[in-house]
Design a protein around this motif. Structure first.
Motif, mmCIF file in Angstrom:
data_model
loop_
_atom_site.group_PDB
_atom_site.id
_atom_site.type_symbol
_atom_site.label_atom_id
_atom_site.label_comp_id
_atom_site.label_asym_id
_atom_site.label_seq_id
_atom_site.Cartn_x
_atom_site.Cartn_y
_atom_site.Cartn_z
ATOM 1 N N LEU A 17 0.854 -1.184 0.000
ATOM 2 C CA LEU A 17 0.000 0.000 0.000
ATOM 3 C C LEU A 17 0.889 1.233 0.000
ATOM 4 N N ASN A 18 0.802 2.022 -1.075
ATOM 5 C CA ASN A 18 1.531 3.283 -1.170
ATOM 6 C C ASN A 18 0.627 4.431 -0.746
ATOM 7 N N VAL A 19 1.164 5.330 0.081
ATOM 8 C CA VAL A 19 0.379 6.423 0.664
ATOM 9 C C VAL A 19 1.010 7.755 0.261
ATOM 10 N N GLU A 20 0.205 8.642 -0.327
ATOM 11 C CA GLU A 20 0.628 9.992 -0.663
ATOM 12 C C GLU A 20 -0.234 10.972 0.130
ATOM 13 N N PRO A 21 0.305 11.537 1.246
ATOM 14 C CA PRO A 21 -0.484 12.483 2.045
ATOM 15 C C PRO A 21 -0.777 13.748 1.253
ATOM 16 N N PRO A 22 -1.794 14.511 1.663
ATOM 17 C CA PRO A 22 -2.064 15.797 0.995
ATOM 18 C C PRO A 22 -0.834 16.702 1.047
ATOM 19 N N ALA A 23 -0.663 17.504 -0.005
ATOM 20 C CA ALA A 23 0.542 18.332 -0.117
ATOM 21 C C ALA A 23 0.656 19.332 1.025
ATOM 22 N N TYR A 24 -0.460 19.871 1.517
ATOM 23 C CA TYR A 24 -0.389 20.918 2.536
ATOM 24 C C TYR A 24 0.138 20.407 3.873
ATOM 25 N N THR A 25 0.118 19.086 4.083
ATOM 26 C CA THR A 25 0.605 18.543 5.346
ATOM 27 C C THR A 25 2.125 18.525 5.420
ATOM 28 N N GLY A 26 2.767 18.405 4.263
ATOM 29 C CA GLY A 26 4.209 18.305 4.257
ATOM 30 C C GLY A 26 4.728 16.948 4.682
ATOM 31 N N PHE A 27 3.836 15.981 4.885
ATOM 32 C CA PHE A 27 4.261 14.644 5.298
ATOM 33 C C PHE A 27 4.889 13.905 4.110
ATOM 34 N N PRO A 28 5.885 13.082 4.360
ATOM 35 C CA PRO A 28 6.490 12.315 3.265
ATOM 36 C C PRO A 28 5.591 11.147 2.850
ATOM 37 N N ALA A 29 5.798 10.660 1.634
ATOM 38 C CA ALA A 29 5.069 9.477 1.168
ATOM 39 C C ALA A 29 5.520 8.260 1.976
ATOM 40 N N ALA A 30 4.631 7.300 2.089
ATOM 41 C CA ALA A 30 4.926 6.097 2.875
ATOM 42 C C ALA A 30 4.504 4.860 2.099
ATOM 43 N N ARG A 31 5.030 3.720 2.525
ATOM 44 C CA ARG A 31 4.702 2.450 1.889
ATOM 45 C C ARG A 31 4.588 1.380 2.972
ATOM 46 N N PHE A 32 3.512 0.583 2.869
ATOM 47 C CA PHE A 32 3.287 -0.525 3.791
ATOM 48 C C PHE A 32 3.374 -1.827 3.000
ATOM 49 N N ASP A 33 4.364 -2.640 3.314
ATOM 50 C CA ASP A 33 4.537 -3.935 2.667
ATOM 51 C C ASP A 33 3.921 -5.030 3.537
ATOM 52 N N GLY A 34 3.141 -5.906 2.892
ATOM 53 C CA GLY A 34 2.505 -6.994 3.623
ATOM 54 C C GLY A 34 1.143 -6.661 4.164
ATOM 55 N N LEU A 35 0.921 -5.369 4.494
ATOM 56 C CA LEU A 35 -0.378 -4.911 5.025
ATOM 57 C C LEU A 35 -0.799 -5.719 6.245
ATOM 58 N N LEU A 36 0.114 -5.894 7.171
ATOM 59 C CA LEU A 36 -0.184 -6.632 8.391
ATOM 60 C C LEU A 36 -0.343 -5.662 9.550
ATOM 61 N N GLY A 37 -1.269 -5.966 10.451
ATOM 62 C CA GLY A 37 -1.470 -5.128 11.621
ATOM 63 C C GLY A 37 -2.155 -3.826 11.278
ATOM 64 N N GLU A 38 -1.801 -2.763 12.025
ATOM 65 C CA GLU A 38 -2.434 -1.460 11.867
ATOM 66 C C GLU A 38 -1.597 -0.558 10.983
ATOM 67 N N MET A 39 -2.260 0.132 10.067
ATOM 68 C CA MET A 39 -1.621 1.103 9.179
ATOM 69 C C MET A 39 -2.319 2.431 9.351
ATOM 70 N N THR A 40 -1.546 3.470 9.674
ATOM 71 C CA THR A 40 -2.101 4.787 9.955
ATOM 72 C C THR A 40 -1.791 5.724 8.802
ATOM 73 N N VAL A 41 -2.820 6.384 8.290
ATOM 74 C CA VAL A 41 -2.666 7.337 7.187
ATOM 75 C C VAL A 41 -3.435 8.602 7.533
ATOM 76 N N PHE A 42 -3.050 9.697 6.876
ATOM 77 C CA PHE A 42 -3.725 10.964 7.117
ATOM 78 C C PHE A 42 -4.946 11.101 6.216
ATOM 79 N N GLU A 43 -5.917 11.828 6.696
ATOM 80 C CA GLU A 43 -7.170 12.024 5.960
ATOM 81 C C GLU A 43 -6.909 12.577 4.560
#
Length: 372
Positions: A191-217
């Protein structure tokens, strides 16, 4: 004489009309004493016709009394090497006799007894006979299930294909086939995650999709799956919605409540049907699982725990200090206003709107830097 009277032959080829007339008279006179009916007497033909009808009736009549048994005999006659039941009063109907099962799964055989001609007592012993892929044969006794009204047995943990039939007394079913294939499974999940640009958060990647994955709205989510074999469908199913805490005294509680989301999402399969992708915006999370099916209707086994948690953008908080609430000041006084502003992302702008209570009622806006 017949040829000379043929209308298709030109008159020039037939000769003299007088000679043809004389020839016709002579022919009629010559055959006038003959009895053409005796050359082919109808009595013998009639006898053969009646005998043929009787034979057909004798062949068809058994269908009126025992159609299934008699039809089975004819089928064996015309195709001796065919796969047929044994012609007997007792026979079995097999629920999903030929089927495809997942490797390592239990195979349940259900055989319902029936009678072709007249009802009789159920057999005391019914056997499941099978031959595996290596040619080894074995048998197992089947137990009668009164609720199903059928004989039932289970072959646990089947890893190889086999042929089988059901037998009891002088009855035996046709041969059936159990084919064993691998169950569809997910071998790679990301799962590749691209946060909204205004947050300034870096992109993230979850491999395996196990357990809890937290993403921004409102993050852009790109899901990719890879399977061990071609599949026909792949879905993401939400099992339980994320619980969102909204203060009861919040005037904007209704507006702050996140939108509802679909109970399932269908992934897009590739041409070879070995991979699948899905893209959507994160609006609400929860626990979820993947449901994958192949061409045989087999589904993937139980999925591990997976949970997507969406962090919602909270409104900024603003606190003003009392500062004694001085009611009067001189024009030359400096008024300090203590303000505490915080936000879960960043403070974009902070302004102080003020009004000087003079005769002209002057008002103004003072922009405050975040460092101040």
């Amino acid at each position: 004489t017949v040829e000379l009277n043929d209308p298709d032959i030109p008159e020039a080829h037939k000769g003299s009309a007088l000679m043809r007339e004389l020839l016709t008279r002579q022919t009629v006179k010559a055959v006038s004493g003959m009895n053409f009916g005796e050359s082919a007497p109808p009595t013998r033909a009639t006898r053969w016709g009646v005998a043929s009808c009787v034979a057909v009736l004798l062949l068809v009549a058994p269908f009126l009394f025992s159609g299934s048994n008699y039809g089975l005999l004819w089928a064996r006659f015309f195709h001796p090497q065919g796969n047929y039941d044994r012609a007997a009063n007792l026979f079995f109907t097999i629920d999903k006799g030929n089927r495809v099962v997942a490797r390592g799964s239990d195979v349940v055989i259900v055989a319902q007894p029936k009678f072709r001609t007249s009802a009789a007592e159920l057999p005391q012993t019914v056997w499941l006979n099978w031959t595996d892929a290596e040619g080894e044969s074995d048998a197992r006794r089947m137990e009668y299930d009164a609720e199903r009204e059928a004989f039932v047995t289970t072959r646990p943990h089947v890893f190889h294909r086999f042929h089988y039939n059901i037998s009891a007394e002088n009855s035996r079913s046709r041969n059936y086939r159990i084919t064993v294939v691998e169950r569809p499974a997910i071998i790679v999940a990301a799962l590749n995650v691209e946060p909204p640009a205004y947050t300034g958060f870096p992109a993230a990647r979850f491999d395996g999709l196990l357990g809890e994955m937290t993403v921004f709205e409102q993050s852009r989510l790109s899901l990719s799956l890879k399977f061990n074999k071609p599949v026909t469908s792949a879905e993401l199913r939400w099992l339980e919605s994320q619980v969102v805490d909204v203060p009861a005294d919040d005037e904007n509680a209704v507006a702050a409540k996140p939108p509802e989301r679909q109970s399932k999402r269908t992934l897009r399969l590739s041409k070879d049907r070995r991979t699948a992708t899905l893209k959507w915006n994160a609006t609400l999370g929860g626990t979820f699982a993947f449901r994958v099916a192949d061409e045989h209707g087999l589904r993937n086994s139980e999925e591990p725990a997976r949970q997507l948690t969406v962090v919602f953008d909270q409104p900024p908080e603003l606190q003003l200090a009392d500062n004694g609430r001085r009611t009067e000041v001189r024009p030359s006084d400096v008024v300090a206003v203590d303000v505490l502003a915080r936000d879960d992302i960043a403070i974009g702008a902070l302004e102080l709107h003020y009004e000087i209570l003079t005769r002209d009622g002057r008002r103004g806006t003072l922009a405050v830097e975040a460092a101040q």
